[in-house]
Design an enzyme around this catalytic site. Structure first.
Site, PDB file in Angstrom:
ATOM      1  N   ASP A   1       0.849  -1.194   0.000  1.00 34.57           N
ATOM      2  CA  ASP A   1       0.000   0.000   0.000  1.00 34.57           C
ATOM      3  C   ASP A   1       0.887   1.248   0.000  1.00 34.57           C
ATOM      4  O   ASP A   1       1.919   1.297   0.669  1.00 34.57           O
ATOM      5  CB  ASP A   1      -0.919  -0.001   1.230  1.00 34.57           C
ATOM      6  CG  ASP A   1      -2.059   0.986   1.084  1.00 34.57           C
ATOM      7  OD1 ASP A   1      -3.209   0.542   0.892  1.00 34.57           O
ATOM      8  OD2 ASP A   1      -1.810   2.215   1.160  1.00 34.57           O
ATOM      9  N   ILE A   2       0.476   2.256  -0.738  1.00 32.94           N
ATOM     10  CA  ILE A   2       1.281   3.480  -0.869  1.00 32.94           C
ATOM     11  C   ILE A   2       1.293   4.288   0.435  1.00 32.94           C
ATOM     12  O   ILE A   2       2.223   5.062   0.680  1.00 32.94           O
ATOM     13  CB  ILE A   2       0.745   4.329  -2.058  1.00 32.94           C
ATOM     14  CG1 ILE A   2       1.824   5.250  -2.590  1.00 32.94           C
ATOM     15  CG2 ILE A   2      -0.512   5.095  -1.700  1.00 32.94           C
ATOM     16  CD1 ILE A   2       1.501   5.836  -3.961  1.00 32.94           C
TER      17      ILE A   2
ATOM     18  N   ASN B   1     -12.932  -3.564   1.895  1.00 34.85           N
ATOM     19  CA  ASN B   1     -14.017  -2.590   1.907  1.00 34.85           C
ATOM     20  C   ASN B   1     -14.872  -2.799   0.673  1.00 34.85           C
ATOM     21  O   ASN B   1     -14.357  -2.970  -0.434  1.00 34.85           O
ATOM     22  CB  ASN B   1     -13.446  -1.169   1.941  1.00 34.85           C
ATOM     23  CG  ASN B   1     -12.788  -0.859   3.272  1.00 34.85           C
ATOM     24  OD1 ASN B   1     -13.333  -1.206   4.316  1.00 34.85           O
ATOM     25  ND2 ASN B   1     -11.627  -0.236   3.243  1.00 34.85           N
TER      26      ASN B   1
ATOM     27  N   GLU C   1     -12.471   3.272  -1.390  1.00 35.71           N
ATOM     28  CA  GLU C   1     -11.968   4.415  -2.177  1.00 35.71           C
ATOM     29  C   GLU C   1     -11.633   4.022  -3.605  1.00 35.71           C
ATOM     30  O   GLU C   1     -11.885   4.787  -4.532  1.00 35.71           O
ATOM     31  CB  GLU C   1     -10.717   5.001  -1.502  1.00 35.71           C
ATOM     32  CG  GLU C   1     -11.039   5.773  -0.237  1.00 35.71           C
ATOM     33  CD  GLU C   1      -9.806   6.254   0.486  1.00 35.71           C
ATOM     34  OE1 GLU C   1      -8.694   6.126  -0.061  1.00 35.71           O
ATOM     35  OE2 GLU C   1      -9.969   6.753   1.612  1.00 35.71           O
ATOM     36  N   VAL C   2     -11.011   2.863  -3.766  1.00 38.63           N
ATOM     37  CA  VAL C   2     -10.604   2.443  -5.115  1.00 38.63           C
ATOM     38  C   VAL C   2     -11.576   1.366  -5.600  1.00 38.63           C
ATOM     39  O   VAL C   2     -11.704   0.307  -4.968  1.00 38.63           O
ATOM     40  CB  VAL C   2      -9.157   1.900  -5.110  1.00 38.63           C
ATOM     41  CG1 VAL C   2      -8.759   1.456  -6.513  1.00 38.63           C
ATOM     42  CG2 VAL C   2      -8.183   2.955  -4.585  1.00 38.63           C
TER      43      VAL C   2
ATOM     44  N   HIS D   1      -9.925  -5.169  -3.743  1.00 41.88           N
ATOM     45  CA  HIS D   1      -8.612  -5.350  -3.113  1.00 41.88           C
ATOM     46  C   HIS D   1      -8.817  -5.826  -1.696  1.00 41.88           C
ATOM     47  O   HIS D   1      -9.724  -5.383  -1.006  1.00 41.88           O
ATOM     48  CB  HIS D   1      -7.777  -4.066  -3.132  1.00 41.88           C
ATOM     49  CG  HIS D   1      -8.506  -2.852  -2.656  1.00 41.88           C
ATOM     50  ND1 HIS D   1      -9.458  -2.211  -3.437  1.00 41.88           N
ATOM     51  CD2 HIS D   1      -8.443  -2.150  -1.500  1.00 41.88           C
ATOM     52  CE1 HIS D   1      -9.936  -1.172  -2.777  1.00 41.88           C
ATOM     53  NE2 HIS D   1      -9.352  -1.120  -1.585  1.00 41.88           N
TER      54      HIS D   1
ATOM     55  N   HIS E   1      -6.931  -5.878   1.839  1.00 44.05           N
ATOM     56  CA  HIS E   1      -5.820  -5.350   2.629  1.00 44.05           C
ATOM     57  C   HIS E   1      -5.287  -6.478   3.509  1.00 44.05           C
ATOM     58  O   HIS E   1      -6.066  -7.216   4.109  1.00 44.05           O
ATOM     59  CB  HIS E   1      -6.288  -4.235   3.553  1.00 44.05           C
ATOM     60  CG  HIS E   1      -6.833  -3.016   2.880  1.00 44.05           C
ATOM     61  ND1 HIS E   1      -6.108  -1.853   2.741  1.00 44.05           N
ATOM     62  CD2 HIS E   1      -8.053  -2.774   2.324  1.00 44.05           C
ATOM     63  CE1 HIS E   1      -6.855  -0.938   2.127  1.00 44.05           C
ATOM     64  NE2 HIS E   1      -8.045  -1.468   1.874  1.00 44.05           N
TER      65      HIS E   1
HETATM   66  P1  5GP Z   1      -9.919   1.349   0.217  1.00 41.87           P
HETATM   67  O1  5GP Z   1     -10.327   2.508   1.091  1.00 41.87           O
HETATM   68  O2  5GP Z   1     -10.481   1.485  -1.168  1.00 41.87           O
HETATM   69  O3  5GP Z   1     -10.214   0.020   0.849  1.00 41.87           O
HETATM   70  O4  5GP Z   1      -8.339   1.387   0.141  1.00 41.87           O
HETATM   71  C1  5GP Z   1      -7.627   1.896  -0.940  1.00 41.87           C
HETATM   72  C2  5GP Z   1      -6.155   1.768  -0.593  1.00 41.87           C
HETATM   73  O5  5GP Z   1      -5.409   1.972  -1.769  1.00 41.87           O
HETATM   74  C3  5GP Z   1      -5.661   2.780   0.447  1.00 41.87           C
HETATM   75  O6  5GP Z   1      -5.092   2.080   1.554  1.00 41.87           O
HETATM   76  C4  5GP Z   1      -4.636   3.598  -0.322  1.00 41.87           C
HETATM   77  O7  5GP Z   1      -3.520   3.984   0.467  1.00 41.87           O
HETATM   78  C5  5GP Z   1      -4.231   2.656  -1.448  1.00 41.87           C
HETATM   79  N1  5GP Z   1      -3.782   3.323  -2.654  1.00 41.87           N
HETATM   80  C6  5GP Z   1      -4.390   4.354  -3.300  1.00 41.87           C
HETATM   81  N2  5GP Z   1      -3.704   4.702  -4.392  1.00 41.87           N
HETATM   82  C7  5GP Z   1      -2.639   3.871  -4.453  1.00 41.87           C
HETATM   83  C8  5GP Z   1      -1.551   3.736  -5.387  1.00 41.87           C
HETATM   84  O8  5GP Z   1      -1.426   4.462  -6.374  1.00 41.87           O
HETATM   85  N3  5GP Z   1      -0.641   2.765  -5.120  1.00 41.87           N
HETATM   86  C9  5GP Z   1      -0.749   1.936  -4.041  1.00 41.87           C
HETATM   87  N4  5GP Z   1       0.206   1.008  -3.881  1.00 41.87           N
HETATM   88  N5  5GP Z   1      -1.746   2.027  -3.154  1.00 41.87           N
HETATM   89  C10 5GP Z   1      -2.695   2.994  -3.353  1.00 41.87           C
END
Ligand code: 5GP
Length: 122
Positions: A33-34, A91, A99-100, A104, A106
Site C-alpha cells: 500500500d502506498i 471494503n 476508495e478504489v 482489493h 488489505h
Molecule cells: P480502500 O479505502 O479502497 O479500501 O483502500 C484503498 C487503498 O489503496 C488505500 O489504503 C490507499 O492507500 C491505497 N492506494 C491508493 N492509491 C494507491 C496507489 O497508487 N498505489 C498503491 N500502492 N496504493 C494505493
C-alpha cells in the site's frame, strides 16, 4: 456500480503506474500500500475487472477465486505476517468507505491491530 477501467489499480495492472510488487500469480497481483497503516500493509487484487467482493463472488470463475484466495495467504506468509497474526479487510461500497473501485484485500500485520471496527457511539 459499473467497473471504471481508469481506476488506479486498473492502471497499475496495465503497467501505467508503478507499484512495489510482492507477488504475481495467473489471476492476482499483490503490492505494498502506498500509505501503509501498519508495518505490513499489502494489497491483493484480482487481475480481472471486479469492483468489489460482491461483484467478484458473483461473477469470477472458480479458478480466479481460488487463485486470489491462495494469493492472500501466500502474501501474508511471504511478508512474515503469519508469525504473530494478521488481519485481512475488504471494503465493499459506500458504507465501508471503499476508495478504489477495483476489488482489493488489505493485509495488515506487524503490530497489534486493535479491535475489528469502531463501536457505534451510544
Ligand atoms: P480502500 O479505502 O479502497 O479500501 O483502500 C484503498 C487503498 O489503496 C488505500 O489504503 C490507499 O492507500 C491505497 N492506494 C491508493 N492509491 C494507491 C496507489 O497508487 N498505489 C498503491 N500502492 N496504493 C494505493
Amino acid at each position: 456500480m459499473a467497473y471504471d477501467p481508469n481506476n488506479i489499480f486498473a492502471r497499475i495492472l496495465r503497467g501505467e503506474i508503478p507499484c512495489k510488487k510482492i507477488l504475481e500469480t495467473p489471476h492476482s497481483l499483490a503490492f505494498h500500500d502506498i500509505q501503509p497503516q501498519a508495518p505490513i500493509h499489502a494489497l491483493v487484487i484480482p487481475k480481472g475487472a471486479y469492483v468489489h467482493l460482491d461483484d467478484f463472488t458473483a461473477k469470477a470463475s472458480d479458478a480466479e477465486i481460488s487463485d486470489f484466495t491462495r494469493a492472500v495467504g501466500q502474501v501474508a506468509r511471504q511478508l512474515g505476517a503469519d508469525a504473530d497474526g494478521y488481519r485481512i479487510l475488504a471494503n465493499c461500497g459506500a458504507n465501508a468507505n471503499q476508495e478504489v473501485p477495483h476489488l482489493h484485500i488489505h493485509v495488515f500485520g506487524g503490530r497489534r491491530l486493535g479491535r475489528m471496527i469502531d463501536k457505534p457511539s451510544a
